[in-house]
Design a protein around this motif. Structure first.
Motif, PDB file in Angstrom:
ATOM      1  N   LEU A 180       0.817  -1.209   0.000  1.00 16.95           N
ATOM      2  CA  LEU A 180       0.000   0.000   0.000  1.00 16.95           C
ATOM      3  C   LEU A 180       0.857   1.268   0.000  1.00 16.95           C
ATOM      4  O   LEU A 180       0.549   2.240  -0.693  1.00 16.95           O
ATOM      5  N   VAL A 181       1.932   1.265   0.756  1.00 15.93           N
ATOM      6  CA  VAL A 181       2.818   2.428   0.772  1.00 15.93           C
ATOM      7  C   VAL A 181       3.429   2.641  -0.611  1.00 15.93           C
ATOM      8  O   VAL A 181       3.476   3.767  -1.135  1.00 15.93           O
ATOM      9  N   LEU A 182       3.907   1.582  -1.240  1.00 18.48           N
ATOM     10  CA  LEU A 182       4.479   1.706  -2.582  1.00 18.48           C
ATOM     11  C   LEU A 182       3.435   2.172  -3.594  1.00 18.48           C
ATOM     12  O   LEU A 182       3.729   2.973  -4.487  1.00 18.48           O
ATOM     13  N   LEU A 183       2.212   1.703  -3.452  1.00 13.92           N
ATOM     14  CA  LEU A 183       1.140   2.121  -4.339  1.00 13.92           C
ATOM     15  C   LEU A 183       0.900   3.623  -4.226  1.00 13.92           C
ATOM     16  O   LEU A 183       0.799   4.332  -5.230  1.00 13.92           O
ATOM     17  N   PHE A 184       0.832   4.134  -3.009  1.00 14.83           N
ATOM     18  CA  PHE A 184       0.632   5.566  -2.814  1.00 14.83           C
ATOM     19  C   PHE A 184       1.801   6.365  -3.371  1.00 14.83           C
ATOM     20  O   PHE A 184       1.620   7.415  -3.994  1.00 14.83           O
ATOM     21  N   VAL A 185       3.024   5.897  -3.166  1.00 13.63           N
ATOM     22  CA  VAL A 185       4.196   6.607  -3.673  1.00 13.63           C
ATOM     23  C   VAL A 185       4.147   6.700  -5.186  1.00 13.63           C
ATOM     24  O   VAL A 185       4.357   7.758  -5.780  1.00 13.63           O
ATOM     25  N   PHE A 186       3.832   5.594  -5.850  1.00 16.46           N
ATOM     26  CA  PHE A 186       3.792   5.612  -7.305  1.00 16.46           C
ATOM     27  C   PHE A 186       2.611   6.411  -7.841  1.00 16.46           C
ATOM     28  O   PHE A 186       2.699   7.048  -8.885  1.00 16.46           O
ATOM     29  N   LEU A 187       1.504   6.419  -7.134  1.00 17.44           N
ATOM     30  CA  LEU A 187       0.364   7.230  -7.559  1.00 17.44           C
ATOM     31  C   LEU A 187       0.686   8.721  -7.469  1.00 17.44           C
ATOM     32  O   LEU A 187       0.232   9.519  -8.286  1.00 17.44           O
ATOM     33  N   LEU A 188       1.459   9.099  -6.472  1.00 18.15           N
ATOM     34  CA  LEU A 188       1.851  10.504  -6.339  1.00 18.15           C
ATOM     35  C   LEU A 188       2.960  10.880  -7.311  1.00 18.15           C
ATOM     36  O   LEU A 188       3.023  12.000  -7.794  1.00 18.15           O
ATOM     37  N   ALA A 189       3.856   9.943  -7.598  1.00 19.49           N
ATOM     38  CA  ALA A 189       5.012  10.249  -8.443  1.00 19.49           C
ATOM     39  C   ALA A 189       4.675  10.230  -9.931  1.00 19.49           C
ATOM     40  O   ALA A 189       5.325  10.929 -10.714  1.00 19.49           O
ATOM     41  N   ALA A 190       3.676   9.494 -10.347  1.00 21.24           N
ATOM     42  CA  ALA A 190       3.361   9.367 -11.771  1.00 21.24           C
ATOM     43  C   ALA A 190       3.019  10.705 -12.422  1.00 21.24           C
ATOM     44  O   ALA A 190       3.550  11.018 -13.495  1.00 21.24           O
ATOM     45  N   PRO A 191       2.152  11.536 -11.830  1.00 20.73           N
ATOM     46  CA  PRO A 191       1.882  12.831 -12.481  1.00 20.73           C
ATOM     47  C   PRO A 191       3.112  13.727 -12.547  1.00 20.73           C
ATOM     48  O   PRO A 191       3.285  14.476 -13.500  1.00 20.73           O
ATOM     49  N   LEU A 192       3.983  13.646 -11.549  1.00 19.80           N
ATOM     50  CA  LEU A 192       5.197  14.461 -11.563  1.00 19.80           C
ATOM     51  C   LEU A 192       6.135  14.022 -12.674  1.00 19.80           C
ATOM     52  O   LEU A 192       6.755  14.851 -13.339  1.00 19.80           O
ATOM     53  N   LEU A 193       6.242  12.726 -12.888  1.00 19.21           N
ATOM     54  CA  LEU A 193       7.098  12.228 -13.956  1.00 19.21           C
ATOM     55  C   LEU A 193       6.531  12.611 -15.320  1.00 19.21           C
ATOM     56  O   LEU A 193       7.270  12.952 -16.237  1.00 19.21           O
ATOM     57  N   LYS A 194       5.206  12.582 -15.442  1.00 16.08           N
ATOM     58  CA  LYS A 194       4.575  12.969 -16.693  1.00 16.08           C
ATOM     59  C   LYS A 194       4.821  14.450 -16.979  1.00 16.08           C
ATOM     60  O   LYS A 194       5.125  14.828 -18.104  1.00 16.08           O
ATOM     61  N   ALA A 195       4.715  15.285 -15.949  1.00 16.44           N
ATOM     62  CA  ALA A 195       4.964  16.718 -16.121  1.00 16.44           C
ATOM     63  C   ALA A 195       6.416  16.970 -16.509  1.00 16.44           C
ATOM     64  O   ALA A 195       6.707  17.840 -17.326  1.00 16.44           O
ATOM     65  N   ASP A 196       7.349  16.200 -15.925  1.00 15.88           N
ATOM     66  CA  ASP A 196       8.761  16.328 -16.276  1.00 15.88           C
ATOM     67  C   ASP A 196       8.984  16.012 -17.747  1.00 15.88           C
ATOM     68  O   ASP A 196       9.725  16.715 -18.439  1.00 15.88           O
ATOM     69  N   LYS A 197       8.355  14.946 -18.238  1.00 10.89           N
ATOM     70  CA  LYS A 197       8.520  14.569 -19.642  1.00 10.89           C
ATOM     71  C   LYS A 197       7.943  15.641 -20.558  1.00 10.89           C
ATOM     72  O   LYS A 197       8.519  15.950 -21.595  1.00 10.89           O
TER      73      LYS A 197
END
Length: 143
Positions: free
Chosen positions: A26-43
């Motif tokens: 669950l912790v990893l799921l939350f981390v990846f859910l939060l990080a995905a939009p940031l990575l998309k914005a970076d790209k």
């Protein structure tokens, strides 16, 4: 005679508790859910930075060919490149300078205790003279 102990015999535990494992998932799921939009914005930012500039943008203005310093002191006295002048003569002088050298840049040094309105009025005079390249700094006292 053989002695028997009342203590329990050690035995191998073959089951794993799933609770810590589920917490980790669950912790990893939350981390990846939060990080995905940031990575998309970076790209997207990277793609925008490497893309060619759109054709509808105005060309970059070149650096000023000549730099002049306009200083407004606390007593509202004005100096242009170190020469004291009357504030009423400033618009005429700036128009002459802009006519001789269209690429001139003006650094406006305003005393930090003056009201902002004085800076606005000075910038308006510079704009009316046709000078487009300006920089603004503040100072505490005359150097």
């Amino acid at each position: 005679m053989k002695r028997h102990s009342n203590t329990h015999q050690l035995r191998l535990i073959t089951e794993i508790s799933m609770t810590p494992f589920m917490d980790l998932v669950l912790v990893l799921l939350f981390v990846f859910l939060l990080a995905a939009p940031l990575l998309k914005a970076d790209k997207e930012m990277l793609a925008a930075a490497t893309a060619p500039a759109p054709a509808n943008l105005p060309p970059a203005t070149p650096a000023p060919t000549e730099k002049m310093v306009l200083q407004v002191n606390s007593d509202l006295s004005v100096t242009l490149n170190g020469a004291m002048m009357a504030r009423a003569d400033l618009p005429v002088s700036l128009k002459q300078i802009a006519g001789r050298n269209p690429g001139v840049g003006i650094e406006v040094r305003v005393h930090r205790d003056l009201p902002v309105q004085q800076l606005v009025e000075t910038m308006q005079v510079i704009e009316d003279a046709g000078i487009q390249k300006t920089a603004v700094t503040t100072h505490a006292a005359a150097p």
